[in-house]
Design an enzyme around this catalytic site. Structure first.
Site, PDB file in Angstrom:
ATOM      1  N   ARG A  33     -38.179  80.867 -48.311  1.00 15.81           N
ATOM      2  CA  ARG A  33     -38.436  81.148 -49.329  1.00 15.81           C
ATOM      3  C   ARG A  33     -39.764  82.190 -49.943  1.00 15.81           C
ATOM      4  O   ARG A  33     -40.102  82.366 -48.885  1.00 15.81           O
ATOM      5  CB  ARG A  33     -38.748  79.503 -49.678  1.00 15.81           C
ATOM      6  N   ASP A  79     -37.055  76.222 -62.045  1.00 15.60           N
ATOM      7  CA  ASP A  79     -36.873  75.019 -61.532  1.00 15.60           C
ATOM      8  C   ASP A  79     -36.939  73.212 -62.649  1.00 15.60           C
ATOM      9  O   ASP A  79     -36.200  72.301 -62.220  1.00 15.60           O
ATOM     10  CB  ASP A  79     -37.625  74.541 -60.237  1.00 15.60           C
ATOM     11  N   SER A  99     -29.458  73.140 -56.464  1.00 14.73           N
ATOM     12  CA  SER A  99     -30.284  73.897 -55.560  1.00 14.73           C
ATOM     13  C   SER A  99     -29.668  74.482 -54.649  1.00 14.73           C
ATOM     14  O   SER A  99     -28.663  74.488 -54.772  1.00 14.73           O
ATOM     15  CB  SER A  99     -31.441  72.973 -54.017  1.00 14.73           C
ATOM     16  N   HIS A 114     -34.327  69.329 -64.188  1.00 20.93           N
ATOM     17  CA  HIS A 114     -34.171  70.262 -62.869  1.00 20.93           C
ATOM     18  C   HIS A 114     -33.487  70.762 -63.388  1.00 20.93           C
ATOM     19  O   HIS A 114     -32.731  72.026 -63.190  1.00 20.93           O
ATOM     20  CB  HIS A 114     -32.751  69.794 -61.585  1.00 20.93           C
ATOM     21  N   LYS A 137     -40.887  67.919 -56.642  1.00 19.06           N
ATOM     22  CA  LYS A 137     -39.746  67.483 -56.878  1.00 19.06           C
ATOM     23  C   LYS A 137     -40.039  66.337 -56.628  1.00 19.06           C
ATOM     24  O   LYS A 137     -40.170  65.378 -57.813  1.00 19.06           O
ATOM     25  CB  LYS A 137     -38.201  67.732 -55.399  1.00 19.06           C
ATOM     26  N   ARG A 143     -35.908  69.707 -47.171  1.00 15.87           N
ATOM     27  CA  ARG A 143     -35.840  68.842 -47.715  1.00 15.87           C
ATOM     28  C   ARG A 143     -35.396  67.795 -47.051  1.00 15.87           C
ATOM     29  O   ARG A 143     -34.431  67.988 -46.367  1.00 15.87           O
ATOM     30  CB  ARG A 143     -35.675  68.500 -49.243  1.00 15.87           C
ATOM     31  N   TYR A 176     -43.387  71.209 -45.026  1.00 11.17           N
ATOM     32  CA  TYR A 176     -41.864  72.301 -45.623  1.00 11.17           C
ATOM     33  C   TYR A 176     -41.732  71.579 -47.744  1.00 11.17           C
ATOM     34  O   TYR A 176     -41.503  70.969 -47.766  1.00 11.17           O
ATOM     35  CB  TYR A 176     -40.972  72.849 -45.275  1.00 11.17           C
ATOM     36  N   CYS A 208     -28.254  76.925 -56.339  1.00 11.18           N
ATOM     37  CA  CYS A 208     -27.121  77.264 -57.217  1.00 11.18           C
ATOM     38  C   CYS A 208     -27.382  78.540 -58.508  1.00 11.18           C
ATOM     39  O   CYS A 208     -26.842  78.284 -58.829  1.00 11.18           O
ATOM     40  CB  CYS A 208     -25.927  76.510 -57.795  1.00 11.18           C
ATOM     41  N   GLY A 209     -28.739  79.303 -58.096  1.00 12.26           N
ATOM     42  CA  GLY A 209     -28.504  80.400 -59.173  1.00 12.26           C
ATOM     43  C   GLY A 209     -29.332  80.719 -60.311  1.00 12.26           C
ATOM     44  O   GLY A 209     -29.587  80.860 -61.037  1.00 12.26           O
TER      45      GLY A 209
HETATM   46  P1  GTP Z   1     -33.925  76.231 -55.514  1.00 13.49           P
HETATM   47  O1  GTP Z   1     -34.781  76.545 -55.702  1.00 13.49           O
HETATM   48  O2  GTP Z   1     -33.145  75.588 -54.724  1.00 13.49           O
HETATM   49  O3  GTP Z   1     -33.659  75.043 -56.534  1.00 13.49           O
HETATM   50  O4  GTP Z   1     -32.081  77.228 -56.009  1.00 13.49           O
HETATM   51  P2  GTP Z   1     -32.172  78.054 -57.640  1.00 13.49           P
HETATM   52  O5  GTP Z   1     -31.124  77.023 -58.162  1.00 13.49           O
HETATM   53  O6  GTP Z   1     -33.284  78.137 -57.724  1.00 13.49           O
HETATM   54  O7  GTP Z   1     -31.203  78.928 -56.973  1.00 13.49           O
HETATM   55  P3  GTP Z   1     -31.674  80.675 -56.689  1.00 13.49           P
HETATM   56  O8  GTP Z   1     -31.177  81.232 -58.333  1.00 13.49           O
HETATM   57  O9  GTP Z   1     -32.625  81.443 -55.804  1.00 13.49           O
HETATM   58  O10 GTP Z   1     -29.384  80.844 -56.388  1.00 13.49           O
HETATM   59  C1  GTP Z   1     -29.543  80.955 -54.507  1.00 13.49           C
HETATM   60  C2  GTP Z   1     -28.250  81.661 -54.251  1.00 13.49           C
HETATM   61  O11 GTP Z   1     -27.360  81.652 -55.099  1.00 13.49           O
HETATM   62  C3  GTP Z   1     -29.016  82.815 -53.879  1.00 13.49           C
HETATM   63  O12 GTP Z   1     -28.159  83.445 -52.608  1.00 13.49           O
HETATM   64  C4  GTP Z   1     -28.130  83.674 -55.080  1.00 13.49           C
HETATM   65  O13 GTP Z   1     -28.007  85.293 -54.872  1.00 13.49           O
HETATM   66  C5  GTP Z   1     -26.878  83.106 -55.276  1.00 13.49           C
HETATM   67  N1  GTP Z   1     -26.821  83.617 -57.649  1.00 13.49           N
HETATM   68  C6  GTP Z   1     -27.475  83.331 -57.654  1.00 13.49           C
HETATM   69  N2  GTP Z   1     -27.225  83.965 -58.999  1.00 13.49           N
HETATM   70  C7  GTP Z   1     -25.860  84.489 -58.982  1.00 13.49           C
HETATM   71  C8  GTP Z   1     -24.492  85.013 -59.161  1.00 13.49           C
HETATM   72  O14 GTP Z   1     -24.456  84.885 -60.731  1.00 13.49           O
HETATM   73  N3  GTP Z   1     -23.413  84.944 -58.888  1.00 13.49           N
HETATM   74  C9  GTP Z   1     -23.381  85.042 -57.285  1.00 13.49           C
HETATM   75  N4  GTP Z   1     -22.198  85.662 -56.641  1.00 13.49           N
HETATM   76  N5  GTP Z   1     -24.655  84.540 -56.819  1.00 13.49           N
HETATM   77  C10 GTP Z   1     -25.239  83.800 -57.455  1.00 13.49           C
HETATM   78  C1  SPV Z   2     -34.823  72.528 -54.236  1.00 11.74           C
HETATM   79  O1  SPV Z   2     -33.901  72.163 -53.420  1.00 11.74           O
HETATM   80  O2  SPV Z   2     -34.793  72.789 -55.694  1.00 11.74           O
HETATM   81  C2  SPV Z   2     -36.209  73.477 -54.458  1.00 11.74           C
HETATM   82  C3  SPV Z   2     -36.653  73.236 -53.125  1.00 11.74           C
HETATM   83  O3  SPV Z   2     -36.248  73.924 -55.817  1.00 11.74           O
HETATM   84  S1  SPV Z   2     -37.966  72.339 -52.607  1.00 11.74           S
HETATM   85  O4  SPV Z   2     -39.271  72.697 -54.144  1.00 11.74           O
HETATM   86  O5  SPV Z   2     -38.140  72.578 -51.426  1.00 11.74           O
HETATM   87  O6  SPV Z   2     -37.491  70.694 -53.124  1.00 11.74           O
HETATM   88 MN    MN Z   3     -35.220  73.463 -57.276  1.00 16.22          MN
END
Ligand code: GTP
Ligand code: SPV
Ligand code: MN
Length: 641
Positions: free
Chosen positions: A425, A331, A306, A284, A264, A106, A255, A308-309
């Site tokens: 992704r 999400d 984003s 979010h 978003k 983004r 992208y 962060c898990g």
């Molecule tokens: P967006 O799609 O960008 O909104 O992100 P999201 O919040 O869905 O993030 P996602 O669950 O894909 O997590 C991204 C990263 O966080 C990955 O590299 C994971 O390995 C890491 N992660 C997720 N949960 C944990 C956890 O409980 N502990 C640790 N150490 N890392 C974590």
């Molecule tokens: C984020 O960045 O929080 C996402 C990926 O979920 S995107 O759809 O590219 O914004």
């Molecule tokens: Mn997101």
């Protein structure tokens, strides 16, 4: 596919001229070939929307999408023939796309909200401070900047018209959008991420829809060298939101959130404004349910910035015996109080656009299973036998075999560099998810018992704490911070404010947004309890103090017991902390409650000072006094600890 030939027809000159008379104010002769679909049968407002943009962008044809599998296969075939998609032989109907390396995330710096009045979009920041809670652009500037980019921007390309629903088609909490795009990759992704169907036209009738315009900005013959068959115009990316008109204009990038406009742009920024106007919340947040060994089910919504898990938590495989987790969304949550006073949430999306690196059979087996069919991977590595690879999958591939990186280089595990882009992704249908909740598409949504905020906080912030009440909870959300991630264009790790995990996705003045959150707390409503979690606290050696992932169920369990008012919490200056031993750590080794739950006075003294200053600087007179009071009370509690 049989009668494709017969379906070919054209918008007649008269039709276009009719439109021109009424809507375009002049009489240029625009003829456009209708590659597929029946233009004449579309709702009038949609015809206008298309005609206006055909006139400006000059596509060579228009293609009315119906969301069918035949359509998917036809477009996929073409993209494979072109080289934009590579079939992944190892799986069923899975493909790999590689972007131009200049178009990978983004672009927050080029994303704006356009309103007549500046402070409808952004708060009154303190003089000399650069506002980071949204960016405003004036209407005149937006018109000029759009004109500069859109005139003829689709020359030589087809304009696809995508009718889509956010939320189940026809559902009371759902909303309809129409996206125009000149990128077939976006068509395929949108039909995974949203509900694309020609049924939308019937449901829409002469009703309102969100107007989503997207162009990669690469008219033919192309001016800029096309890399990886991924045309784009990264130097001139511009994403404008017009909340008053319920409209989005996105130019230059193909992208993610830049181009899949249902996500978003619509479901957070535009829907956020609609939600404020209509009295609900567009956030979010992931949505999941957890059922304990007694068979009691609770629903949780959680906002983490984003990468962060959220996806990980939404698909958690609980490590504790007897617990079942089920996913509703990973999400975005649209939430509204029902007649019964309960907060009900739907996932407006139909697919997952999940971060690839870090996802593995160990950390998130459910996500791995979800993307083994009907999935588009973007910017990941590829194994020799047509499988996927990214950082975190080292144990799942033959380390001796070569891998092709997202940049197309030959590479092996253990070598320098990365196989996948950090923001690579997978894009897969939510229905693929083996633990998808049976009610995930229920039009009424699911009743939310708890709301969680969280971020990547290497230092000072306990594993979990609970807010004293709703107002304190909103203040905790407003104070959310996290280490920056690769989902946006920022470089390097730094702790950044990301209030409510919405900083990049705000569609209106953040002060008003906070006030809206305070205002939904009304008598007769059952307000969910609000919590804060941090899976990312480090020890002195820089190692995570908490194992995370499937073990997070232990924290979720504590949260659920708090929802039931179990006496397992005790006050601290920052909120209610778990009483010693109340989080089950059985079977885990090396857990130090002391380190996980300490609230260091020095750290928090500095933190509250900095946070208060941030919110005052960034929202000025728009900061609700209730939030300022909460910040002051918290500061006082910390001083007195
Ligand atoms: P967006 O799609 O960008 O909104 O992100 P999201 O919040 O869905 O993030 P996602 O669950 O894909 O997590 C991204 C990263 O966080 C990955 O590299 C994971 O390995 C890491 N992660 C997720 N949960 C944990 C956890 O409980 N502990 C640790 N150490 N890392 C974590
Ligand atoms: C984020 O960045 O929080 C996402 C990926 O979920 S995107 O759809 O590219 O914004
Ligand atoms: Mn997101």
């Amino acid at each position: 596919m049989g009668n494709r030939g017969e379906r070919r027809n054209s918008i007649t000159e008269t039709e276009i001229e009719d439109k021109a008379d009424v809507y375009l104010n002049d009489r240029d002769h625009i003829e456009v070939h209708v590659v597929k679909g029946d233009f004449t049968a579309l709702p009038e407002k949609v015809k206008e929307f298309i005609a206006e943009n055909v006139k400006v962008c000059r596509p060579k044809g228009i293609y009315l999408c119906d969301g069918s599998e035949e359509e998917r296969d036809e477009i996929t075939e073409k993209m494979v023939a072109r080289g934009l998609l590579t079939p992944l032989q190892k799986y069923d109907n899975c493909f790999l796309a590689r972007t131009d390396p200049a178009d990978v995330a983004r672009v927050e710096g080029r994303t704006f909200t356009v309103t007549k009045e500046k402070y409808a979009s952004v708060p009154h920041v303190k003089e000399g401070v650069k506002g980071i809670l949204g960016q405003w652009m004036g209407e005149e500037d937006a018109r000029r900047e759009s004109q500069n980019r859109l005139a003829g921007c689709m020359k030589g390309r087809v304009m696809y018209v995508i009718p889509f629903s956010m939320g189940p088609v026809g559902g009371a909490l759902s909303k309809i959008g129409v996206q125009l795009t000149d990128f077939n990759y976006v068509v395929l992704s949108m039909r995974i991420m949203t509900r694309v169907s020609s049924k939308i036209w019937d449901v829409l009738g002469d009703g309102e829809f969100v107007r989503c315009f997207h162009s990669i900005g690469a008219p033919r013959p192309v001016q800029r060298k096309v890399i990886n068959h991924w045309p784009c115009d990264p130097e001139r990316v511009l994403i404008c939101h017009f909340p008053d008109e319920r409209r989005v204009m996105s130019y230059g990038s193909g992208y993610g959130g830049n181009s899949l406009l249902g996500k978003k742009c619509f479901a957070l920024r535009i829907a956020g404004r609609i939600a404020k106007d209509e009295g609900w919340l567009a956030e979010h947040m992931l949505i999941l349910s957890i059922t304990n060994p007694k068979g009691e089910e609770k629903f949780i919504a959680a906002a983490f910035p984003s990468a962060c898990g959220k996806t990980n938590m939404a698909m958690i495989t609980p490590s504790l015996p007897g617990y079942t987790a089920r996913c509703i969304g990973d999400d975005i949550a649209w939430m509204r109080f029902g007649e019964d006073g309960r907060l009900r949430a739907i996932n407006p999306e139909a697919g997952f656009f999940g971060v690839a690196p870090g996802t593995s059979t160990k950390t998130n087996p459910v996500a791995m299973k979800s993307c083994m069919k009907d999935t588009i991977f973007t910017n990941v590595g590829m194994t020799e036998d047509g499988g996927i690879f990214w950082e975190g999958m080292e144990k799942e591939v033959d380390r001796e075999k070569p891998i092709t990186t997202w940049l197309g280089d030959k590479w092996k595990v253990g070598m320098e560099g990365k196989a996948a882009h950090p923001n690579s992704r997978f894009c897969c249908p939510a229905s693929n998810c083996p633990i998808i909740h049976p009610k995930w598409e229920h039009p009424d949504g699911v009743p939310i018992d708890a709301i969680i905020f969280g971020g990547r906080r290497p230092e000072g912030v306990p594993l979990v704490y609970e807010s004293f009440d709703w107002q304190h909870g909103v203040m905790i959300g407003a104070s959310l911070k996290s280490e920056t991630t690769a989902a946006a264009e920022f470089k390097g790790k730094q702790i950044m404010h990301d209030p409510m995990a919405m900083r990049p996705f705000l569609g209106y003045n953040f002060g008003d947004y906070l006030q809206h959150w305070l205002d939904v707390d009304q008598p007769g409503r059952h307000m969910p309890k609000i919590f804060h979690v941090n899976w990312f606290r480090l020890n002195e050696q820089g190692k995570f103090l908490w194992p995370g992932f499937s073990e997070n169920v232990r924290v979720i369990d504590w949260i659920c017991r708090r929802v039931d008012n179990e006496d397992i919490a005790e006050p601290s200056p920052i909120g209610l902390l778990p009483k010693s031993g109340s989080i089950c750590t059985e079977g885990l080794s090396g857990i130090s409650e002391e380190e996980l739950f300490s609230v260091p006075k020095d750290y928090w003294t500095e933190d509250i000072k900095e946070t208060k200053q941030f919110l005052i600087d960034q929202t000025g007179c728009d900061l609700p006094s209730v939030i300022l009071d909460e910040l002051n009370k918290q500061q006082e509690r910390i001083e007195n600890m």
